[in-house]
Scaffold this motif. Structure first.
Motif, short mmCIF file in Angstrom:
data_model
loop_
_atom_site.label_atom_id
_atom_site.label_comp_id
_atom_site.label_asym_id
_atom_site.label_seq_id
_atom_site.Cartn_x
_atom_site.Cartn_y
_atom_site.Cartn_z
N SER A 129 22.28 10.94 -6.71
CA SER A 129 22.53 12.33 -7.11
C SER A 129 23.26 13.04 -5.98
N GLU A 130 24.35 13.75 -6.34
CA GLU A 130 25.12 14.49 -5.34
C GLU A 130 24.65 15.93 -5.20
N GLN A 131 23.62 16.31 -5.94
CA GLN A 131 23.17 17.69 -5.96
C GLN A 131 22.16 17.96 -4.84
N GLY A 132 22.64 18.12 -3.63
CA GLY A 132 21.77 18.29 -2.48
C GLY A 132 20.84 19.48 -2.55
N PRO A 133 21.35 20.73 -2.67
CA PRO A 133 20.47 21.89 -2.70
C PRO A 133 19.50 21.87 -3.87
N ALA A 134 20.01 21.50 -5.07
CA ALA A 134 19.14 21.46 -6.25
C ALA A 134 18.07 20.39 -6.09
N MET A 135 18.46 19.25 -5.53
CA MET A 135 17.50 18.18 -5.30
C MET A 135 16.43 18.62 -4.31
N GLY A 136 16.83 19.30 -3.26
CA GLY A 136 15.87 19.79 -2.27
C GLY A 136 14.89 20.76 -2.88
N ALA A 137 15.38 21.67 -3.73
CA ALA A 137 14.51 22.63 -4.39
C ALA A 137 13.51 21.93 -5.31
N ALA A 138 13.99 20.91 -6.02
CA ALA A 138 13.11 20.15 -6.92
C ALA A 138 12.04 19.41 -6.12
N MET A 139 12.43 18.86 -4.98
CA MET A 139 11.47 18.15 -4.14
C MET A 139 10.38 19.09 -3.62
N LEU A 140 10.79 20.27 -3.16
CA LEU A 140 9.81 21.23 -2.66
C LEU A 140 8.86 21.68 -3.77
N ALA A 141 9.42 21.86 -4.98
CA ALA A 141 8.58 22.25 -6.11
C ALA A 141 7.59 21.15 -6.45
N ALA A 142 8.05 19.90 -6.44
CA ALA A 142 7.17 18.78 -6.76
C ALA A 142 6.06 18.64 -5.72
N TYR A 143 6.43 18.82 -4.46
CA TYR A 143 5.43 18.75 -3.39
C TYR A 143 4.46 19.92 -3.49
N TRP A 181 2.20 16.96 -6.54
CA TRP A 181 2.51 15.66 -7.13
C TRP A 181 2.63 14.57 -6.08
N PHE A 182 2.88 14.97 -4.83
CA PHE A 182 3.02 14.01 -3.74
C PHE A 182 2.16 14.47 -2.56
N PRO A 183 1.52 13.54 -1.87
CA PRO A 183 0.66 13.93 -0.74
C PRO A 183 1.45 14.37 0.49
N SER A 184 2.74 14.00 0.57
CA SER A 184 3.56 14.38 1.72
C SER A 184 5.01 14.53 1.28
N LEU A 185 5.76 15.30 2.07
CA LEU A 185 7.20 15.43 1.79
C LEU A 185 7.92 14.11 1.98
N GLN A 186 7.43 13.27 2.90
CA GLN A 186 8.05 11.98 3.12
C GLN A 186 7.96 11.11 1.86
N GLU A 187 6.79 11.08 1.25
CA GLU A 187 6.64 10.30 0.02
C GLU A 187 7.45 10.91 -1.12
N CYS A 188 7.53 12.21 -1.14
CA CYS A 188 8.35 12.89 -2.14
C CYS A 188 9.82 12.51 -1.97
N ALA A 189 10.30 12.53 -0.73
CA ALA A 189 11.70 12.17 -0.46
C ALA A 189 11.98 10.72 -0.84
N THR A 190 11.03 9.84 -0.58
CA THR A 190 11.21 8.44 -0.94
C THR A 190 11.40 8.27 -2.44
N ALA A 191 10.67 9.07 -3.21
CA ALA A 191 10.76 8.98 -4.67
C ALA A 191 12.04 9.61 -5.21
N PHE A 192 12.48 10.70 -4.58
CA PHE A 192 13.61 11.46 -5.11
C PHE A 192 14.96 10.96 -4.60
#
Length: 204
Positions: free
Chosen positions: A133-147, A151-162
């Motif tokens: 995915s080339e959508q950096g800002p949108a992806m970051g916002a989605a990751m923060l929302a998921a965390y 849904w994820f115990p850490s941002l690191q695990e969230c980043a690994t999934a996304f």
């Protein structure tokens, strides 16, 4: 953090000004056939001033080394190289502070062109990773929302999934050497044109 005020905008400005009738895909055709250095044509992307590493509202961009043999594709590649040189200045600040930068994730418009990705690898002398995915800002916002939703115990695990790499580009040692020389010239342009641009400011 480093900021190039007119990174993608430099390419948009170039297209709108000199090739408004062409799509970006058509404009960038043949870029990979132009050698590193655009046959001696150098561009500085200071078209709206600059911030890193020169916080200067008066500095303006330039094409240096133009001759009758340069075609549209040479100018297009020179613009891409100038943008990439500007980004390297921020990377070199990090390296100068003792940070190791051997991998860079490229997103947005700069990740859509394979020739530009390879150029980044060679200018930065680092592996360039393109994500699915080339959508950096949108992806970051989605990751923060998921965390934030737990849904994820850490941002690191969230980043690994996304964040999933799609392709990587490795630097070519011969081209790295060419760009090192050109980058040294690029860095001289600001100092050589600063006073001229200060004097030209009153005519804008």
């Amino acid at each position: 953090m480093g900021v190039t005020l007119a990174a993608g905008y430099s390419l948009s400005w170039f297209k709108d000004t000199f090739a408004a009738d062409k799509s970006f895909d058509v404009l960038l055709q043949g870029i990979d056939q132009v050698p590193a250095g655009s046959n001696g044509l150098l561009f500085t992307p200071y078209i709206v001033g600059e911030r890193t590493p020169h916080p200067d509202a008066n500095i303006r961009g330039s094409f240096i080394g133009m001759d009758a043999g340069h075609k549209l594709e040479h100018f297009g590649r020179a613009v891409m190289e100038g943008i990439t040189f500007s980004l390297r200045e921020s990377i070199d600040i990090l390296r100068g502070a003792g940070k190791t930068v051997n991998e860079v994730i490229s997103i947005g418009g700069g990740a859509k062109n394979e020739a530009w990705l390879q150029m980044q690898a060679d200018v930065f002398n680092a592996t360039i990773v393109k994500l699915e995915s080339e959508q950096g800002p949108a992806m970051g916002a989605a990751m923060l929302a998921a965390y934030g939703c737990g849904w994820f115990p850490s941002l690191q695990e969230c980043a690994t999934a996304f964040i999933r790499p799609a392709k990587s580009h490795e630097p070519n040692p011969e081209t790295v050497a060419v760009y090192d020389g050109l980058f040294a010239l690029y860095q001289e342009v600001y100092g050589q044109t600063r006073s001229l641009n200060d004097r030209l400011a009153e005519y804008r």
